[in-house]
Design a protein around this motif. Structure first.
Motif, short mmCIF file in Angstrom:
data_model
loop_
_atom_site.label_atom_id
_atom_site.label_comp_id
_atom_site.label_asym_id
_atom_site.label_seq_id
_atom_site.Cartn_x
_atom_site.Cartn_y
_atom_site.Cartn_z
N ASP A 180 8.86 8.56 9.39
CA ASP A 180 7.56 7.90 9.22
C ASP A 180 6.53 8.46 10.20
O ASP A 180 5.37 8.69 9.83
CB ASP A 180 7.73 6.40 9.42
CG ASP A 180 6.51 5.61 8.96
OD1 ASP A 180 6.06 5.83 7.81
OD2 ASP A 180 6.01 4.79 9.74
N LEU A 231 -4.68 16.35 5.36
CA LEU A 231 -5.82 15.66 4.73
C LEU A 231 -7.13 15.97 5.46
O LEU A 231 -8.16 16.21 4.82
CB LEU A 231 -5.58 14.16 4.72
CG LEU A 231 -4.86 13.56 3.51
CD1 LEU A 231 -4.69 12.05 3.71
CD2 LEU A 231 -5.63 13.83 2.23
N THR A 249 5.59 11.96 9.16
CA THR A 249 4.78 11.92 7.94
C THR A 249 3.33 11.61 8.26
O THR A 249 2.41 12.25 7.73
CB THR A 249 5.35 10.87 6.97
OG1 THR A 249 6.68 11.22 6.59
CG2 THR A 249 4.48 10.76 5.72
N LYS A 250 3.09 10.62 9.13
CA LYS A 250 1.72 10.29 9.51
C LYS A 250 1.07 11.44 10.27
O LYS A 250 -0.16 11.59 10.22
CB LYS A 250 1.72 9.02 10.38
CG LYS A 250 2.04 7.76 9.59
CD LYS A 250 2.06 6.53 10.48
CE LYS A 250 2.36 5.27 9.66
NZ LYS A 250 2.42 4.06 10.52
N VAL A 296 0.56 14.53 7.37
CA VAL A 296 -0.37 14.11 6.31
C VAL A 296 -1.79 14.00 6.87
O VAL A 296 -2.76 14.41 6.21
CB VAL A 296 0.08 12.76 5.70
CG1 VAL A 296 -1.03 12.17 4.82
CG2 VAL A 296 1.34 12.96 4.86
N THR A 297 -1.93 13.47 8.07
CA THR A 297 -3.26 13.37 8.68
C THR A 297 -3.85 14.75 8.91
O THR A 297 -5.04 14.99 8.62
CB THR A 297 -3.17 12.61 10.02
OG1 THR A 297 -2.73 11.27 9.77
CG2 THR A 297 -4.54 12.55 10.70
N ALA A 329 -5.39 7.21 6.81
CA ALA A 329 -5.52 8.44 6.03
C ALA A 329 -6.87 8.47 5.29
O ALA A 329 -7.54 9.50 5.24
CB ALA A 329 -4.38 8.56 5.02
N TYR A 330 -7.27 7.34 4.74
CA TYR A 330 -8.56 7.26 4.04
C TYR A 330 -9.71 7.50 5.02
O TYR A 330 -10.68 8.19 4.69
CB TYR A 330 -8.74 5.88 3.41
CG TYR A 330 -7.76 5.54 2.31
CD1 TYR A 330 -8.03 5.88 0.98
CD2 TYR A 330 -6.58 4.86 2.59
CE1 TYR A 330 -7.14 5.55 -0.03
CE2 TYR A 330 -5.69 4.53 1.57
CZ TYR A 330 -5.97 4.88 0.27
OH TYR A 330 -5.09 4.56 -0.73
N GLN A 356 0.84 -1.20 0.00
CA GLN A 356 0.00 0.00 0.00
C GLN A 356 0.87 1.25 0.00
O GLN A 356 1.94 1.29 0.61
CB GLN A 356 -0.91 0.00 1.23
CG GLN A 356 -0.16 0.01 2.54
CD GLN A 356 -1.04 -0.36 3.74
OE1 GLN A 356 -2.01 -1.07 3.59
NE2 GLN A 356 -0.67 0.15 4.90
N SER A 357 0.42 2.28 -0.71
CA SER A 357 1.17 3.51 -0.81
C SER A 357 0.80 4.51 0.28
O SER A 357 1.60 5.38 0.63
CB SER A 357 0.94 4.17 -2.18
OG SER A 357 1.35 3.31 -3.23
N ILE A 358 -0.42 4.42 0.79
CA ILE A 358 -0.92 5.35 1.79
C ILE A 358 -1.34 4.57 3.03
O ILE A 358 -1.97 3.51 2.90
CB ILE A 358 -2.12 6.15 1.25
CG1 ILE A 358 -1.71 6.91 -0.02
CG2 ILE A 358 -2.65 7.13 2.29
CD1 ILE A 358 -2.85 7.61 -0.70
#
Length: 359
Positions: free
Chosen positions: A157, A168, A160-161, A164-165, A88-89, A82-84
């Motif tokens: 990592d 988004l 990034t989480k 990005v969270t 995140a979704y 998985q890329s994401i």
């Protein structure tokens, strides 16, 4: 568009966000979880109080649907290569729907006010999860996945989480508010449900949650850790968050105390449940299922990113940054004390040792 400050004491947060305004006092944000009322210029006959049986009951199926959507979406987007990262979704979807709900608070109120609370506080609050986000970030720091990478990559990592969270969630919320603005002009004036219909919906809502108990005991045992245990604890988690919000969010002007408390408490509890699932001594499959259900159901519904994102977006600059930083740092410190101390003392495995019933 430049940011301006709203002078209203209790503004409609959806309108504030749509107009790219901010509020200086966090107590104004207490209206996010409250049902539509005077702010939306509703007649007294259409205003429901926060502890109305119709509101409390409708949170039941909304919580269940939110948990099922989170677990289902997480299973769908979790795969090799998985890329994401899966959460995140989930956070983006919940915040997008939250934005639509905030923007359409007045139409919800003119139709049936408890439906607004069910969609935003109930469904979106149960779909998104602050505690899951915090544990995911902490898992990156300590590399619970045992990936072959240097310590610097663990830090990258985790950060990034984090960002990005945040990005988004805020972007999805704004997009949802924008979409609501396109919907409202074409939204029909629906006739409010009659008294009989309202009480029927309330009874059905209560029965829906009551059905989670036989579902847990009667369905195959391997469903318990996957879903049915989480359904048992979904409504208690949502109700706890709702009560904290109603009673505490207006207490201080710096940041929403109720949401902050719910997110911190849920994060601490989820960390504790992860520790208990990694103890070396044998834990029964039933206990493992209940621990998984408490994490996915109670903690997942007790904590929220959708309401958190709305509050961050509506708060004025430095208070928003303070709220984000304080919430994130407190969450990570709680996990450092609860999970980190257990891992590094060698008493608990970083990987789950729990075993679940196969059938």
């Amino acid at each position: 568009m430049p940011l301006t400050h709203s002078t209203e004491h209790h503004p409609n947060v959806g309108t504030i966000i749509a107009r790219h305004q901010t509020v200086a006092s966090a107590d104004s944000l207490a209206t996010i979880d409250q049902p539509p009322g005077d702010v939306e210029e509703l007649p007294p006959s259409k205003i429901y109080r926060p502890y109305s049986i119709h509101i409390l009951a409708l949170l039941m199926p909304a919580s269940i649907l939110g948990v099922l959507s989170r677990l289902g979406l997480q299973a769908l987007v979790t795969y090799s290569g998985q890329s994401i990262f899966p959460l995140a979704y989930i956070q983006a979807t919940g915040c997008f729907i939250m934005g639509i709900g905030l923007g359409m608070k007045a139409p919800f109120g003119r139709f049936y006010g408890p439906l607004y609370t069910a969609v935003t506080t109930g469904f979106c609050g149960s779909l998104t999860t602050f505690s899951g986000w915090q544990v995911d970030v902490f898992g990156s720091w300590v590399n619970t996945g045992q990936f072959h990478r240097a310590g610097l990559r663990d830090v990258i990592d985790g950060f990034t989480k984090t960002w990005v969270t945040l990005v988004l969630s805020l972007a999805s919320l704004l997009f949802g508010v924008h979409i609501s603005g396109l919907i409202i002009p074409h939204f029909p004036a629906l006739r409010p449900p009659s008294k009989n219909v309202r009480y029927t919906l309330t009874v059905i809502s209560v029965m829906t949650y009551a059905a989670t108990f036989p579902a847990y005991f009667r369905l195959p045992a391997n469903y318990r850790h996957q879903a049915t245990a989480a359904l048992l604890f979904s409504y208690p988690g949502t109700l706890t968050r709702y009560l904290l919000s109603i009673n505490l969010n207006h207490r201080i002007k710096l940041f929403p105390l109720g949401t902050f408390t719910a997110n911190a408490l849920g994060t601490a509890l989820l960390g504790l449940f992860h520790v208990l699932q990694g103890v070396p001594s044998a834990v029964s499959p039933n206990a493992c299922s209940l621990l998984q259900g408490l994490g996915d159901g109670y903690c997942g519904c007790l904590t929220t990113v959708s309401t958190f994102a709305a509050e961050v977006d509506a708060l004025e600059g430095w208070k928003a940054w303070l709220y984000v930083t304080l919430s994130w740092v407190v969450g990570q410190l709680l996990l450092l004390v609860i999970m980190g101390s257990s891992f590094w003392a060698g008493r608990v495995s970083e990987q789950m040792t729990c075993s679940f019933q196969a059938s």
